[in-house]
Design a protein around this motif. Structure first.
Motif, short mmCIF file in Angstrom:
data_model
loop_
_atom_site.label_atom_id
_atom_site.label_comp_id
_atom_site.label_asym_id
_atom_site.label_seq_id
_atom_site.Cartn_x
_atom_site.Cartn_y
_atom_site.Cartn_z
N GLU A 139 13.34 21.46 -37.95
CA GLU A 139 12.30 20.96 -37.06
C GLU A 139 12.97 20.16 -35.94
N GLU A 140 12.47 20.33 -34.72
CA GLU A 140 13.14 19.74 -33.56
C GLU A 140 12.80 18.27 -33.37
N LYS A 172 13.06 14.89 -30.68
CA LYS A 172 13.24 14.51 -29.28
C LYS A 172 13.34 13.00 -29.20
N GLY A 173 13.96 12.51 -28.13
CA GLY A 173 14.05 11.07 -27.99
C GLY A 173 14.36 10.67 -26.57
N SER A 174 14.48 9.38 -26.38
CA SER A 174 14.67 8.81 -25.05
C SER A 174 16.13 8.94 -24.60
N LEU A 175 16.32 9.19 -23.30
CA LEU A 175 17.69 9.21 -22.75
C LEU A 175 18.29 7.81 -22.79
N GLU A 215 18.65 4.43 -24.74
CA GLU A 215 18.57 4.10 -26.16
C GLU A 215 19.10 2.68 -26.37
N ARG A 222 22.07 7.22 -24.19
CA ARG A 222 22.39 7.79 -25.50
C ARG A 222 23.79 8.40 -25.48
N ARG A 265 16.68 7.74 -36.10
CA ARG A 265 15.26 7.51 -35.87
C ARG A 265 14.39 8.38 -36.77
N ARG A 316 21.02 15.67 -24.88
CA ARG A 316 21.91 15.35 -23.78
C ARG A 316 22.52 13.98 -24.09
#
Lengths: 561, 512
Positions: B273-274, B276-279, B281, B354, B363, B380
């Motif tokens: 399962e994918e 995602k997060g904030s650039l 951090e 990040r 997380r 990224r």
């Protein structure tokens, strides 16, 4: 990752084995090390384990290779000399308590120091002090010719202006403060001392200066040369265990070269975590125990007790005691990286060899799925490709100037970096458009018309958020040709509007990036999701673009999922 | 030869040779014979020569005569000043003034006509009257010049050889020199080629005749023809299918992104399962939560990018914050002795870009993950580095976690084997001890590449209990990462990592 330089013949002498490049590479895997470069007899070796300073030297690597090959633990009995040494003492001045409180030392006799050995000792000293000792702030190490030192050695806090000695590589006396400003090494480490009232100084009982830690040795006692056979070695710093470990590592390194290690006793006028009288080399290690079932659980298969015992011996453990499904061991005295029983388990696994374990396919059933925003991003990408646009894919890290000044919008707010390496990478993009303009600027020879797009992450300032920033996904579409105009590019926005079923309006705005009267905000109700417009010729000129360019950029959340 | 490869123009040229296949034909003859313009003949002849159906057998220099504006004026008046003068002088007594009263030509023209004829000894002046001295040469002007020269022209020029000798003499004497003078005629010189069919050309001509091709076949079927039915009985030109049209510019996905799409699809197919997060951090999630001590070498100021404004997150995220801090300081209840140092909460809140994808895994662990569960991210990441052929400004990490009661070192090896097979299509793998601050044991995955030998695909390990337990996870967790940038470079045949994010549109358009 630390990288060390070793002399191959010296290394092979220590390891008791001659290696080809291939056989050395294979052997080094056990140490999580690899050959970075090879130039004649000089090897550069990279060490991945940042938590094993004992391996950051030719002696340390050779030791692991040897014990692993021969499955024997090496004997360093000098660690057990718990007796206080009357003969060799260091007396600590109470004034050091708030300056650089700890010192540990030992002496070594009968060691053969040739050029290669001297280089290796200095390499080990530097890696320990600069890497593990974080630029000498935590650990600084000095090595001296011991034949002229008269005990007891004094570790004092002294007035930096009233005290002077001849520092290494100089011929005249300098005051301690002068060294910080006038000696090249002094300047390099000045920040570690300059705010102190008194500076640390190591002298022998005659008052002859050994060094001013953590900065520089003296020119007299502080010089070691090839041919010396009797050495004194000390470490100072604010963390006692760190200097004790460093001295343990230096001591075993010298012992591996045939030196006899003589303990040195340090007498403190104040309390330390390990008492007021400390004899070094000091064994920091404690017995550790692991449940065999714990090993089985982590490994996933049964390993015989005999295999476990052999593996632990090969990895340098002592006092391996296997009984009643409990394994008791003591790590090697130069290791301080065993935080948890899993660290022992890994050494068992490495000692046995990874190739001995049969891979087992994961059996648990789980459901794969995409992140909703990436799913949506893909739908935008597919519609744009279907509309005849070429996708581009660009860095997020970018030039602040390109995001602001070059867009004729110097006041645009973006997330910038406080420690950039260069202006080219000084911010993260808040808009995809500058990247597409850069593509235009470097693609003037590509056949026109150009229809390009990117769907990708941008960072925006968002004062309401916990991080003060937010990561959004934008789509930017660009058309460059003699016929490019706002309504032309808007017809592709119409494609999105139709297939994603959203109703937008364009509210005219004056925006410095675009031609006056030819740009607008893309809105749904009052909420702004993006911009559309014909890029101002002055901006095109800045970027060196020769064709008219019209664009739109929207946040993909314009589609309510 | 495939007759379909013949263009309509070529067929019409070949057909000029139909009555005499071995004849020579000049450019002009081909034009008139095929009923084609000069340019059409030129193109068709070049094609036929390149197909070796026609060859050049010689060259002619042709001189053509055409009227200038002055000449066209003479033609429309049916007279030149000379012919008019001689006609009147032979019929009546006439003086120069009388002539100059005749407005067909201006005074100067009459004057110079008389002067020229007198100089040539054709006329003279006798007591104010013009007399014809040489009647024979005068009759050339009176009887022949207008009908034999000026009245011969329609539109096109006429070859000089088509005129009789006396006219040619006149033409040569009176032709306007290239660009200058006011003469009534102009001479144009041009080189013309002569062509003959080659043997193959003659054979093809026979086939063309047999197939009844005229070059008048219809090239395009139109809607009008269909609607009016005029296509019936029409003959359509056959196409030459060996000629390829230019490739059109299409919309397509970016090659590197398409590669990542493929990795992503494969991971989802494997049940991941994918995430995602904030650039941007915090150091907490990027490092602290991963049990990287705050004094760790990779936490040096030179190893992450710090955000200028804001510099810190608003608050530390509880309850994880306190438990992570405790694990660092003394191990907490994880069975570890910890890193044994004073944990700094301020450092924990510092904002950075990040620097490793594992931040997302931490997380996910803290967000009540599925057990058993598999998660991945294509993240990224950013680290300060001098940009060159092997270091990009920002890079991708494919990474993730697998949680479950049955997770252990052997299932870790199994997972890596699966990755090598499914994502790198490599069956030959080996495992090497590796080090990450957050895993124990740790493994480097190497796969055998047919050309490059053993290459590193990625790294993995079992998360340390000091990491999982403070985040609320009690089962073993595999953490894995794949070097997708390098794998993509190998797959796409790229040597410079910067080309993965190229701004060169041609490169992007032309990559397969």
């Amino acid at each position: 990752m630390p990288t060390i330089t070793v002399n191959k013949p010296d290394f092979e002498r220590l390891a008791g084995q001659v290696y080809s490049s291939e056989s050395l590479s294979a052997a080094l895997e056990t140490a999580k090390a690899e050959i970075d470069a090879e130039d004649g007899d000089t090897l550069r070796i990279q060490l991945k384990d940042t938590n094993r300073p004992d391996l950051w030297s030719g002696e340390g690597l050779a030791r692991l290779l040897k014990s692993h090959r021969e499955n024997v633990q090496l004997d360093y009995s000098f660690f057990n000399a718990s007796d206080v040494s009357q003969e060799r003492e260091v007396i600590v001045d109470p004034g050091l308590r708030n300056i650089r409180p700890y010192i540990a030392a030992f002496a070594c006799e009968g060691i053969a120091i040739d050029d290669a050995a001297l280089d290796a000792l200095i390499e080990a000293q530097e890696k320990l002090a600069d890497g593990y000792g974080r630029g000498r702030s935590v650990v600084a190490i000095g090595i001296y010719d011991a034949s002229d030192i008269v005990y007891p050695v004094r570790y004092d806090a002294v007035d930096p202006d009233a005290t002077a000695f001849v520092p290494l590589e100089f011929e005249e006396e300098m005051s301690l403060r002068q060294i910080l400003s006038d000696h090249p090494t002094g300047r390099m480490y000045a920040n570690l001392l300059e705010d102190k009232d008194k500076f640390p100084l190591i002298r022998d009982s005659r008052g002859e200066v050994l060094s001013m830690p953590p900065v520089i040795n003296s020119q007299s006692l502080g010089r070691v040369e090839a041919g010396d056979t009797f050495l004194f070695c000390e470490a100072t710093g604010p963390e006692l265990d760190a200097i004790l470990l460093s001295m343990a590592i230096m001591a075993v390194n010298m012992a591996d070269r045939g030196g006899r290690i003589y303990p040195v006793t340090v007498r403190y006028p104040y309390h330390t975590p390990r008492g007021q009288v400390l004899t070094c080399p000091y064994d920091l290690t404690e017995p550790v125990q692991v449940d065999v079932d714990e090993i089985y659980k982590v490994v996933g298969s049964h390993i015989s007790m005999g295999q476990i015992e052999t593996a632990l011996n090969a990895m340098g453990y002592r006092d391996v005691d296997v009984r009643d499904r409990i394994i008791k061991v003591r790590p090697a005295p130069y290791r301080d990286d065993i935080l948890h029983p899993v660290d022992i388990v890994e050494d068992v696994v490495i000692g046995v060899g990874y190739e001995a374990f049969e891979p087992e396919m994961p059996r648990d059933f789980t459901v794969g799925k995409a992140a909703p925003e990436e799913d949506l991003a893909d739908r935008f990408r597919n519609l744009m490709v279907g509309s005849g646009f070429q996708e581009v894919f660009l860095p997020i890290l970018c030039s602040k100037k390109e995001q602001t000044v070059d867009m004729n919008n110097p006041n645009a707010k973006i997330i910038s970096i406080s420690n950039p390496m260069s202006e080219n990478y000084s911010a993260i993009r808040g808009s995809l458009l500058p990247g597409l303009l850069k593509t235009e600027a470097t693609s003037r020879r590509a056949l026109y018309p150009h229809r390009i797009f990117e769907v990708g992450e941008v960072g925006v300032l968002a004062p309401g958020e916990d991080y003060g920033t937010r990561t959004d996904i934008h789509l930017c579409a660009l058309e460059a040709s003699d016929e490019a105009n706002l309504s032309g590019v808007q017809s592709y926005l119409e494609v999105l509007s139709y297939y994603f079923n959203f109703e937008y309006t364009i509210a005219p705005i004056e925006h410095p990036t675009f031609l006056p009267g030819r740009s607008g905000e893309i809105r749904i109700g009052e909420r702004v999701y993006g911009l559309i417009g014909e890029v101002h010729p002055s901006v095109l000129e800045t970027w060196g673009i020769n064709y008219p360019v019209s664009v739109f950029e929207v946040d993909i959340r314009i589609v309510s999922v | 030869m495939d007759l379909a490869s013949l263009h309509a123009l070529e067929i019409r040229i070949l057909r000029v040779y139909e009555n005499n296949a071995s004849a020579e034909q000049s450019d002009a003859q081909l034009q008139s014979g095929a009923g084609l313009g000069e340019g059409q003949v030129r193109r068709a002849v070049e094609w036929l020569i390149s197909k070796q159906l026609l060859k050049v057998t010689g060259e002619n220099t042709r001189v053509t005569v055409s009227l200038t504006e002055v000449g066209r004026d003479f033609a429309s008046k049916g007279a030149t000043p000379e012919t008019a003068l001689l006609t009147r002088a032979s019929a009546e007594r006439v003086g120069i003034q009388d002539l100059q009263a005749d407005e067909r030509f201006d005074r100067g023209a009459w004057g110079s006509a008389f002067g020229g004829l007198k100089k040539d000894g054709i006329v003279d002046l006798d007591k104010g009257a013009i007399v014809i001295v040489d009647t024979e040469r005068a009759s050339f002007f009176v009887d022949r010049l207008i009908p034999e020269l000026f009245e011969k022209f329609s539109d096109a020029g006429i070859e000089i050889d088509d005129f009789p000798g006396d006219i040619v003499q006149y033409i040569e004497a009176n032709a306007r020199k290239r660009g200058g003078g006011r003469g009534p005629v102009r001479l144009d010189e041009r080189t013309e080629r002569i062509y003959r069919l080659t043997g193959e050309g003659q054979r093809v001509l026979v086939e063309v005749v047999k197939a009844n091709l005229t070059g008048d076949e219809i090239s395009r079927l139109t809607s009008e023809m269909i609607q009016k039915g005029t296509w019936q009985g029409a003959s359509f030109r056959r196409y030459d299918l060996s000629i390829k049209p230019p490739r059109v510019l299409i919309g397509k996905h970016h090659p590197y992104r398409a590669y990542l799409d493929n990795v992503r699809r494969r991971l989802m197919a494997l049940g991941f399962e994918e995430m995602k997060g904030s650039l941007v951090e915090t150091e907490f999630w990027n490092m602290d939560a991963l049990f990287m001590p705050q004094f760790h070498a990779a936490r040096n100021i030179h190893d992450a990018y710090y955000v200028t404004e804001p510099t810190q997150s608003r608050e530390a995220e509880e309850p994880h914050f306190s438990r992570v801090a405790e694990a660092h300081q003394n191990g907490g209840d994880t069975g570890s002795r910890g890193w044994r140092y004073e944990f700094n909460p301020e450092q924990s809140r510092r904002l950075i870009l990040r620097s490793q994808g594992t931040a997302l895994s931490g997380r996910a662990l803290a967000s009540e993950p599925n057990i058993p569960g598999k998660y991945f991210a294509l993240a990224r990441c950013f680290r300060p580095d001098d940009v060159d052929a092997t270091h990009a400004a920002d890079f991708f990490q494919a990474e993730g976690i697998v949680l479950g009661e049955e997770i252990n070192f052997r299932s870790l090896l199994g997972l890596l084997k699966l990755f090598a097979l499914e994502i790198a299509q490599s069956e030959d793998v080996r495992y090497v001890p590796d080090y990450f601050p957050f895993t124990e044991p740790s493994v480097e995955l190497q796969a055998k590449h047919p050309v490059l030998g053993w290459i590193e695909l990625g790294g993995a390990g079992l998360f340390r209990p000091e990491l999982t337990q403070p985040l609320g996870v009690d089962v073993p967790v595999i953490a894995w990462g794949l070097g997708v940038d390098r794998m993509a470079m190998v797959a796409l045949g790229i040597n410079d990592i910067r080309d993965l994010f190229s701004t060169d549109l041609d490169l992007v358009r032309n990559t397969r």
